[in-house]
Scaffold this motif. Structure first.
Motif, PDB file in Angstrom:
ATOM      1  N   ALA A  33       0.820  -1.206   0.000  1.00  0.00           N
ATOM      2  CA  ALA A  33       0.000   0.000   0.000  1.00  0.00           C
ATOM      3  C   ALA A  33       0.858   1.260   0.000  1.00  0.00           C
ATOM      4  CB  ALA A  33      -0.920   0.013   1.213  1.00  0.00           C
ATOM      5  N   SER A  34       2.158   1.096   0.262  1.00  0.00           N
ATOM      6  CA  SER A  34       3.055   2.241   0.385  1.00  0.00           C
ATOM      7  C   SER A  34       4.432   1.854  -0.149  1.00  0.00           C
ATOM      8  CB  SER A  34       3.143   2.633   1.866  1.00  0.00           C
ATOM      9  OG  SER A  34       4.084   3.654   2.059  1.00  0.00           O
ATOM     10  N   PHE A  35       4.972   2.716  -1.023  1.00  0.00           N
ATOM     11  CA  PHE A  35       6.270   2.417  -1.621  1.00  0.00           C
ATOM     12  C   PHE A  35       7.174   3.642  -1.608  1.00  0.00           C
ATOM     13  CE2 PHE A  35       3.566  -0.783  -3.571  1.00  0.00           C
ATOM     14  CZ  PHE A  35       4.355  -1.914  -3.514  1.00  0.00           C
ATOM     15  N   LYS A  36       8.461   3.358  -1.551  1.00  0.00           N
ATOM     16  CA  LYS A  36       9.500   4.381  -1.663  1.00  0.00           C
ATOM     17  C   LYS A  36      10.413   3.929  -2.803  1.00  0.00           C
ATOM     18  CE  LYS A  36      13.193   6.397   1.146  1.00  0.00           C
ATOM     19  NZ  LYS A  36      13.795   6.382   2.495  1.00  0.00           N
ATOM     20  N   VAL A  37      10.629   4.809  -3.792  1.00  0.00           N
ATOM     21  CA  VAL A  37      11.447   4.416  -4.940  1.00  0.00           C
ATOM     22  C   VAL A  37      12.569   5.414  -5.200  1.00  0.00           C
ATOM     23  CG1 VAL A  37       9.531   3.217  -6.076  1.00  0.00           C
ATOM     24  CG2 VAL A  37      10.025   5.564  -6.702  1.00  0.00           C
ATOM     25  N   LEU A  38      13.653   4.876  -5.730  1.00  0.00           N
ATOM     26  CA  LEU A  38      14.767   5.667  -6.253  1.00  0.00           C
ATOM     27  C   LEU A  38      14.928   5.251  -7.702  1.00  0.00           C
ATOM     28  CD1 LEU A  38      17.402   7.378  -6.207  1.00  0.00           C
ATOM     29  CD2 LEU A  38      18.558   5.320  -5.409  1.00  0.00           C
ATOM     30  N   VAL A  39      14.846   6.214  -8.611  1.00  0.00           N
ATOM     31  CA  VAL A  39      14.953   5.928 -10.037  1.00  0.00           C
ATOM     32  C   VAL A  39      16.109   6.739 -10.611  1.00  0.00           C
ATOM     33  CG1 VAL A  39      13.732   5.876 -12.252  1.00  0.00           C
ATOM     34  CG2 VAL A  39      12.436   5.664 -10.132  1.00  0.00           C
ATOM     35  N   VAL A  40      17.035   6.057 -11.285  1.00  0.00           N
ATOM     36  CA  VAL A  40      18.166   6.713 -11.943  1.00  0.00           C
ATOM     37  C   VAL A  40      18.006   6.465 -13.437  1.00  0.00           C
ATOM     38  CG1 VAL A  40      20.668   6.850 -12.130  1.00  0.00           C
ATOM     39  CG2 VAL A  40      19.620   6.243  -9.935  1.00  0.00           C
ATOM     40  N   SER A  41      17.829   7.550 -14.199  1.00  0.00           N
ATOM     41  CA  SER A  41      17.605   7.410 -15.636  1.00  0.00           C
ATOM     42  C   SER A  41      18.251   8.563 -16.405  1.00  0.00           C
ATOM     43  CB  SER A  41      16.111   7.393 -15.942  1.00  0.00           C
ATOM     44  OG  SER A  41      15.887   7.433 -17.330  1.00  0.00           O
ATOM     45  N   PRO A  42      18.874   8.243 -17.543  1.00  0.00           N
ATOM     46  CA  PRO A  42      19.402   9.313 -18.388  1.00  0.00           C
ATOM     47  C   PRO A  42      18.284  10.178 -18.981  1.00  0.00           C
ATOM     48  CG  PRO A  42      19.737   7.158 -19.419  1.00  0.00           C
ATOM     49  CD  PRO A  42      19.207   6.909 -18.049  1.00  0.00           C
ATOM     50  N   GLN A  43      17.053   9.672 -18.984  1.00  0.00           N
ATOM     51  CA  GLN A  43      15.922  10.472 -19.487  1.00  0.00           C
ATOM     52  C   GLN A  43      15.635  11.685 -18.602  1.00  0.00           C
ATOM     53  OE1 GLN A  43      12.381   8.272 -20.412  1.00  0.00           O
ATOM     54  NE2 GLN A  43      13.470   6.748 -21.623  1.00  0.00           N
ATOM     55  N   PHE A  44      16.186  11.707 -17.387  1.00  0.00           N
ATOM     56  CA  PHE A  44      15.978  12.838 -16.482  1.00  0.00           C
ATOM     57  C   PHE A  44      16.942  13.997 -16.748  1.00  0.00           C
ATOM     58  CE2 PHE A  44      14.536   9.509 -13.173  1.00  0.00           C
ATOM     59  CZ  PHE A  44      13.243   9.510 -13.683  1.00  0.00           C
ATOM     60  N   GLU A  45      17.942  13.780 -17.603  1.00  0.00           N
ATOM     61  CA  GLU A  45      18.928  14.828 -17.905  1.00  0.00           C
ATOM     62  C   GLU A  45      18.227  16.108 -18.363  1.00  0.00           C
ATOM     63  OE1 GLU A  45      22.208  14.824 -17.524  1.00  0.00           O
ATOM     64  OE2 GLU A  45      22.623  12.699 -17.228  1.00  0.00           O
ATOM     65  N   MET A  55       7.024  12.210 -14.900  1.00  0.00           N
ATOM     66  CA  MET A  55       7.369  11.080 -15.768  1.00  0.00           C
ATOM     67  C   MET A  55       7.145   9.759 -15.034  1.00  0.00           C
ATOM     68  SD  MET A  55      10.859  12.610 -17.479  1.00  0.00           S
ATOM     69  CE  MET A  55      11.326  11.139 -18.383  1.00  0.00           C
ATOM     70  N   VAL A  56       7.576   9.707 -13.777  1.00  0.00           N
ATOM     71  CA  VAL A  56       7.388   8.495 -12.969  1.00  0.00           C
ATOM     72  C   VAL A  56       5.904   8.265 -12.718  1.00  0.00           C
ATOM     73  CG1 VAL A  56       7.810   7.441 -10.706  1.00  0.00           C
ATOM     74  CG2 VAL A  56       9.669   8.621 -11.912  1.00  0.00           C
ATOM     75  N   ASN A  57       5.189   9.319 -12.356  1.00  0.00           N
ATOM     76  CA  ASN A  57       3.753   9.193 -12.081  1.00  0.00           C
ATOM     77  C   ASN A  57       2.983   8.741 -13.315  1.00  0.00           C
ATOM     78  OD1 ASN A  57       4.280  10.049  -9.489  1.00  0.00           O
ATOM     79  ND2 ASN A  57       3.499  12.110  -9.783  1.00  0.00           N
ATOM     80  N   THR A  58       3.357   9.232 -14.479  1.00  0.00           N
ATOM     81  CA  THR A  58       2.702   8.828 -15.717  1.00  0.00           C
ATOM     82  C   THR A  58       2.977   7.353 -16.003  1.00  0.00           C
ATOM     83  OG1 THR A  58       2.841  11.064 -16.626  1.00  0.00           O
ATOM     84  CG2 THR A  58       2.560   9.269 -18.205  1.00  0.00           C
ATOM     85  N   CYS A  59       4.209   6.940 -15.801  1.00  0.00           N
ATOM     86  CA  CYS A  59       4.594   5.544 -16.013  1.00  0.00           C
ATOM     87  C   CYS A  59       3.784   4.614 -15.115  1.00  0.00           C
ATOM     88  CB  CYS A  59       6.087   5.383 -15.744  1.00  0.00           C
ATOM     89  SG  CYS A  59       6.685   3.698 -15.841  1.00  0.00           S
ATOM     90  N   LEU A  60       3.551   5.032 -13.887  1.00  0.00           N
ATOM     91  CA  LEU A  60       2.869   4.183 -12.909  1.00  0.00           C
ATOM     92  C   LEU A  60       1.422   4.623 -12.650  1.00  0.00           C
ATOM     93  CD1 LEU A  60       5.741   3.829 -10.268  1.00  0.00           C
ATOM     94  CD2 LEU A  60       5.061   2.180 -12.022  1.00  0.00           C
ATOM     95  N   ALA A  69       0.435   5.493  -0.520  1.00  0.00           N
ATOM     96  CA  ALA A  69       1.536   6.435  -0.294  1.00  0.00           C
ATOM     97  C   ALA A  69       2.674   6.082  -1.242  1.00  0.00           C
ATOM     98  CB  ALA A  69       2.009   6.373   1.146  1.00  0.00           C
ATOM     99  N   PHE A  70       3.247   7.115  -1.861  1.00  0.00           N
ATOM    100  CA  PHE A  70       4.313   6.890  -2.839  1.00  0.00           C
ATOM    101  C   PHE A  70       5.347   7.990  -2.710  1.00  0.00           C
ATOM    102  CE2 PHE A  70       6.106   7.098  -7.173  1.00  0.00           C
ATOM    103  CZ  PHE A  70       6.502   5.789  -7.313  1.00  0.00           C
ATOM    104  N   GLU A  71       6.549   7.615  -2.338  1.00  0.00           N
ATOM    105  CA  GLU A  71       7.656   8.564  -2.185  1.00  0.00           C
ATOM    106  C   GLU A  71       8.683   8.246  -3.265  1.00  0.00           C
ATOM    107  OE1 GLU A  71      11.239   9.409   1.005  1.00  0.00           O
ATOM    108  OE2 GLU A  71       9.435   8.394   1.684  1.00  0.00           O
TER     109      GLU A  71
END
Length: 86
Positions: A33-45, A55-60, A69-71
């Protein structure tokens, strides 16, 4: 639909060409019900923080309907390397 950390990791890796994804289920009893994520992507440049998070919210988008809850933390590969060396 039961959402798992593996599902979130796989989707972010695939859709955002992420080079590193950490997903932690932070629910008290690991009930997804609750997640914490770290995303490393060259698309964030060159993108501001808000755009990266969108971008993350659209993906998910579908998964976030079920998550309470989503951090998230979003970094470029260069930022990730700097953070790891500190």
């Amino acid at each position: 639909m039961a959402i798992s950390a593996d599902h979130i990791r796989d989707k972010l890796t695939k859709e955002l060409a992420a080079v590193h994804v950490d997903v932690e289920d932070t629910s008290p009893n690991r009930c997804a019900a609750s997640f914490k994520v770290l995303v490393v992507s060259p698309q964030f440049e060159g993108k501001p923080l808000l755009q990266r998070h969108r971008m993350v919210n659209t993906c998910l988008a579908e998964e976030l309907k079920e998550i309470h809850a989503f951090e998230q933390k979003t970094l470029t590969p260069e930022q990730w390397e700097k953070q790891k060396s500190q």
